[in-house]
Write a protein that holds these residues in place. Sequence first.
Motif, short mmCIF file in Angstrom:
data_model
loop_
_atom_site.label_atom_id
_atom_site.label_comp_id
_atom_site.label_asym_id
_atom_site.label_seq_id
_atom_site.Cartn_x
_atom_site.Cartn_y
_atom_site.Cartn_z
N MET A 1 0.84 -1.20 0.00
CA MET A 1 0.00 0.00 0.00
C MET A 1 0.88 1.25 0.00
N ILE A 2 0.46 2.25 -0.76
CA ILE A 2 1.21 3.50 -0.86
C ILE A 2 0.46 4.61 -0.14
N HIS A 3 1.19 5.41 0.63
CA HIS A 3 0.64 6.59 1.30
C HIS A 3 1.48 7.79 0.86
N ILE A 4 0.83 8.86 0.41
CA ILE A 4 1.52 10.06 -0.04
C ILE A 4 1.05 11.24 0.80
N TYR A 5 1.96 11.84 1.54
CA TYR A 5 1.64 12.98 2.40
C TYR A 5 2.42 14.20 1.90
N THR A 6 1.70 15.27 1.59
CA THR A 6 2.32 16.53 1.18
C THR A 6 2.26 17.52 2.33
N PHE A 7 3.39 18.13 2.67
CA PHE A 7 3.45 19.13 3.73
C PHE A 7 3.82 20.47 3.11
N CYS A 8 2.92 21.46 3.22
CA CYS A 8 3.17 22.76 2.60
C CYS A 8 2.38 23.83 3.33
N ASN A 9 2.58 25.08 2.92
CA ASN A 9 1.84 26.19 3.54
C ASN A 9 0.73 26.69 2.64
N GLN A 10 0.33 25.88 1.66
CA GLN A 10 -0.75 26.26 0.75
C GLN A 10 -2.06 25.61 1.19
N THR A 11 -3.15 26.31 0.95
CA THR A 11 -4.47 25.74 1.21
C THR A 11 -4.95 25.04 -0.05
N LEU A 12 -5.10 23.73 0.03
CA LEU A 12 -5.47 22.95 -1.15
C LEU A 12 -6.85 22.31 -1.01
N VAL A 13 -7.63 22.75 -0.04
CA VAL A 13 -8.95 22.17 0.16
C VAL A 13 -9.81 22.45 -1.06
N GLY A 14 -10.41 21.40 -1.60
CA GLY A 14 -11.26 21.55 -2.77
C GLY A 14 -10.49 21.64 -4.07
N LYS A 15 -9.17 21.55 -4.01
CA LYS A 15 -8.35 21.61 -5.22
C LYS A 15 -7.61 20.29 -5.39
N LYS A 16 -7.02 20.12 -6.57
CA LYS A 16 -6.24 18.92 -6.80
C LYS A 16 -4.97 18.96 -5.97
N LYS A 53 2.27 1.86 9.00
CA LYS A 53 1.89 0.45 9.00
C LYS A 53 3.03 -0.40 8.44
N ASN A 54 3.17 -1.59 9.00
CA ASN A 54 4.20 -2.50 8.53
C ASN A 54 4.01 -2.85 7.06
N LYS A 55 5.10 -2.88 6.31
CA LYS A 55 5.18 -3.26 4.90
C LYS A 55 4.56 -2.24 3.94
N ASP A 56 4.02 -1.13 4.47
CA ASP A 56 3.51 -0.09 3.59
C ASP A 56 4.64 0.88 3.22
N ILE A 57 4.42 1.65 2.16
CA ILE A 57 5.43 2.60 1.68
C ILE A 57 4.86 4.01 1.82
N TYR A 58 5.64 4.91 2.39
CA TYR A 58 5.19 6.28 2.66
C TYR A 58 6.11 7.27 1.96
N PHE A 59 5.49 8.24 1.28
CA PHE A 59 6.23 9.34 0.67
C PHE A 59 5.83 10.63 1.39
N LEU A 60 6.80 11.29 2.03
CA LEU A 60 6.56 12.55 2.72
C LEU A 60 7.20 13.64 1.86
N LEU A 61 6.37 14.45 1.21
CA LEU A 61 6.85 15.48 0.29
C LEU A 61 6.90 16.81 1.02
N MET A 62 8.10 17.34 1.20
CA MET A 62 8.33 18.48 2.07
C MET A 62 8.61 19.75 1.28
N GLN A 63 7.96 20.85 1.69
CA GLN A 63 8.23 22.14 1.07
C GLN A 63 9.58 22.67 1.52
N LYS A 64 9.98 22.34 2.74
CA LYS A 64 11.29 22.74 3.26
C LYS A 64 11.77 21.67 4.22
N SER A 65 13.09 21.65 4.45
CA SER A 65 13.65 20.67 5.38
C SER A 65 13.08 20.92 6.78
N SER A 66 12.82 19.83 7.52
CA SER A 66 12.21 19.96 8.85
C SER A 66 13.02 19.17 9.86
#
Length: 395
Positions: A1-16, A53-66
Motif C-alpha cells: 500500500m502507498i501513502h503520499i503525504y504533502t506538507f506545505c503552507n498552501q491551502t489545497l482544500v477543494g483543489k487537486k 503500517k508495517n510493509k507499507d510505503i510512505y512518501f513525505l513530500l516536504m516544502q522545506k527541510s524539517s
Amino acid sequence: MIHIYTFCNQTLVGKKQNSSASFLCENLFKLNFKIEEVCTFCNSYDYQNLTFKNKDIYFLLMQKSSNVLNSALASLSCCELGENMLLKEVILNNYKFGNKPLDKDAELEWLIPQIAIPITNPNGKVQGYSIKIGEAHIFVLPNNFEEFKCIYNDCLLDYIEQNFSVEYKSETYKTFGLSEQNLNEILKDQIKNKDKVFISIFSRGLDNDIVIKAKSDNVKFEEYRRAIFVKLENYIYSVQDLSMPLTLEKQLHDTNTSIAVVGDLSIKFLMKNLTDKTLQSNLMLSACLPNDSSKIKYGISKQTITKFGEVSPEVAYEIAVSLLDKTNCELVVSSLVCLDGQDRGTTYIAIGNKAKIDIYKNCFAGSNEEILNNLSATTMFYLIKKLKTRDFKTI
C-alpha cells in the motif's frame, strides 16, 4: 500500500493535489502499486502523530527541510540525528555554485537520522532520504515539482522497481481529444466492473492516459483491454508510455517522412515541443506567418494571408498548397488560429500532400496561451494519426 503525504503552507482544500503528488500517484499506479491515501498537511503539522503500517510505503513530500520531522523519525527508528556528509557536500556545493550566502540554519539540512539512506538533490536545497521503521519504508523528499521529478527519474524509479515489484500486468493507452468526464462516461461499464480489472484515468486536459491493470492470472484482462481499445481507437495516439512530442518523433523516424510546417502565432507553441535532433532532421522548414520574408520565400501571396482575426479554412488550404509547390516534403502542415479576445479561439489545421489535404476545425476556450497550447497538441495528434495510417500516401 502507498501513502503520499504533502506538507506545505498552501491551502489545497477543494483543489487537486500538488503536481509532485499527482505525478507520483500516476507513475506508481502504472507500476501496479495500490494508492491507499493521498493527504495534504500544513508545515506546522505535529509529526509525532505520524504512524506507519508495517510493509507499507510512505512518501513525505516536504516544502522545506524539517528538523522536527527528522527528529521524530529518528526517535521512531531508535537512533540519533547525525551529519550526513554526502548531503552536506551537495548542499554546500549548491550554495557555492549558486553564489548564494549560506543560510544560518543550513546545517540543519544535512542532519538526518543516522540509519537513513541519503537521496541527493543537486538542483535544490531540500534534500531527500529513505528510512525503514519496523517493516514500513519511508521516503522524505522535496515537493517542488521539478526537483521531485528529477529525483524520481534519476534515483527512485529503479530502486522502487527492484525492491517493491508487484505481480500485475497492465496496458496504457495515451489518448487525446476527450475530457476526463467524457472518458468516464464512455468507459463507465468497464470502470465499474466486478472482475478486479482496475481502470484509472490520469488527466491533463485533453491529453489523458488510460491505465488498465489486473493481477497476472486474471483471465478477464485481455477482454477489457480490447473493449477499451475499440471504444477509444479514434482517440488513441500511442500504446506506449510516450509523450505526444516523443510519439510524433518516433512516427517521423519510423516512416522516414519529411514535413514542412508553417503557421501564424500558433506555430511557436507547436515548435517549442519539437526540439529533438531526430525530429529536426525530418522537419524541413518552419516559419511564423504573416511576415513579408515568409511570403516571398514560400510563394504565399499577400491575398492568402489575411489580417489577424480573419483566418479561414480556405486560407489554411492555400498555405498548404503553396508549401507543396515550393518544397519537396512528403507532408505539409499549416496551422492557424483566430483569437476573439474573449477567451475563445477558432483554429484551422491543413495537413496533406499533393494527393490529399485534410482540413480540421477546432474551437477552444481559455486564455490565449491555453488555446495555443491546445492547438499545438491537436496539430501533433492529427500528424500522428496521419503517419500511423499512412493516410498521406493516399492517391
